[in-house]
Scaffold this active site. Structure first.
Site, PDB file in Angstrom:
ATOM      1  NE  ARG A  29      26.586  -8.234   2.018  1.00  0.00           N
ATOM      2  CZ  ARG A  29      27.859  -7.928   2.434  1.00  0.00           C
ATOM      3  NH1 ARG A  29      28.614  -6.784   2.524  1.00  0.00           N
ATOM      4  NH2 ARG A  29      28.450  -9.100   2.495  1.00  0.00           N
TER       5      ARG A  29
ATOM      6  CE  LYS B 239      26.628 -17.954   3.266  1.00  0.00           C
ATOM      7  NZ  LYS B 239      25.269 -17.551   3.312  1.00  0.00           N
TER       8      LYS B 239
ATOM      9  CD  GLU C  92      29.007 -17.504   5.898  1.00  0.00           C
ATOM     10  OE1 GLU C  92      27.850 -17.839   6.570  1.00  0.00           O
ATOM     11  OE2 GLU C  92      29.099 -16.552   5.110  1.00  0.00           O
TER      12      GLU C  92
END
Ligand code: 13P
Length: 336
Positions: free
Chosen positions: A290, A217, A175
């Site tokens: 989120r 990611k 990521e």
């Protein structure tokens, strides 16, 4: 097909995506405080157990990223959290970096730590049931940043992490997150993100990482949050695809985007168009924190004993994201 490639595909195939529930205790405390819930180990477990017991875990969520506290917790029914996740058909994963710290000689930038002792920690997590891991490098954009120092050092750490994770029989999520903060244009985000991702693959290849056994990611290509330029979802999808097509080697099985502060609807619409316009061979799905949990957390915070309503909201969000991961989402489904 290698074992690692099979695990990666199990997590991201058929529209499935990843629930990033690996907020550190510090970040989770911020999220809970914002909705007036006490951040105790019991409350953190309660919310997460509700999510991990939801219906969508079977058909939408292919993997869950956990934090160290959670992977060691037991549900109210006496099951370990990794067992609860595996029982639904999803793969348990674990965040193994220990956070982004000030980068020496460029103190406004960050370097992610956690390599010391990692080999032993990985053995422990494998025994607990984890089959994939996450490490996040973070970069900010300004006229000076990211520097070559930040790009190179984070890529090096991501590659050393990935090699150790594969050695332990797990799939590394790589990521590199280029943050949305700033007044930069989407084209600047495109060029900086491309530079960051290319350097990551240069290092991953140098460290002999099996690219068919990782999941990338990345961030989507967006204009900065303080930028006057606002681009459409259609443009986001084209710029994101351009970036990935030119920076990611074709051996990589799939890409699972972070939401990075986008709203739930933006993150869904953008992913949908990325899939509609996908001119690559990569699977394109979600690894949202989120953008999967926000509404569910809001509802839950009103009454932390309320399981059904919280799960209803989470199931809906996951279903919308899974449709988007197949390019089949339409906005009218949001209100059904
Ligand atoms: P967000 O989707 O909230 O950005 O979280 C994803 C994640 O795992 C960040 O490291």
């Amino acid at each position: 097909m290698s074992e690692l490639n099979k695990i990666a595909l199990k997590i991201i195939s058929h529209g499935k995506g990843i629930l990033a529930a690996d907020e550190s205790n510090g970040t989770m405390t911020k999220r809970l405080k914002a909705v007036n819930v006490n951040s105790t180990p019991e409350n953190r477990l309660l919310f997460r157990e509700i999510l991990f017991s939801s219906e969508c875990m079977k058909n939408c969520i292919g993997g869950v990223i956990l934090y160290d506290e959670t992977i060691n917790q037991t549900t109210s029914f006496g099951k370990s959290i990794p067992d609860l996740i595996s029982a639904s058909g999803a793969v348990p994963g674990i965040k193994v970096d220990t956070g982004a710290k000030e980068l020496a000689n460029s103190p406004e930038e960050k370097i992610t730590e956690g390599l010391d002792g990692l080999r032993d920690r990985l053995k422990k997590y494998y025994k607990l049931g984890a089959r994939f891991t996450k490490w996040r490098g973070v970069y900010s954009i300004s006229n000076k940043y990211p520097t070559r120092l930040a790009i190179n050092s984070n890529a090096h750490a991501l590659a050393r992490y990935s090699a150790l994770v594969q050695e332990s029989g797990m799939v590394p999520i790589v990521e590199p997150e280029v943050l949305m903060d700033g007044d930069h244009s989407a084209d600047v985000c495109l060029s900086k993100t491309s530079e960051v991702i290319k350097k990551c693959f240069e290092e991953l290849i140098l460290h002999k990482v099996d690219l068919s056994g990782i999941i990338l990611k990345p961030n989507m290509i967006l204009s900065g949050t303080q930028s006057k330029e606002k681009i459409s979802s259609e443009e986001v999808s084209h710029k994101t695809l351009e970036c990935l097509k030119n920076s990611v080697p074709s051996d990589v099985p799939g890409i699972a985007f972070l939401s990075g502060g986008q709203s739930e609807s933006e993150a869904t619409e953008n992913l949908n168009l990325i899939n509609k316009n996908n001119n690559t061979n990569f699977i394109m799905t979600y690894s949202y924190g989120r953008a999967l949990q926000q509404s569910a957390l809001k509802v839950w915070s009103k009454n932390i004993k309320e399981i059904e309503e919280t799960q209803k909201i989470f199931n809906h969000r996951a279903k919308m994201c899974t449709l988007a991961a197949q390019g089949e989402w339409v906005s009218k489904l949001e209100s059904e």
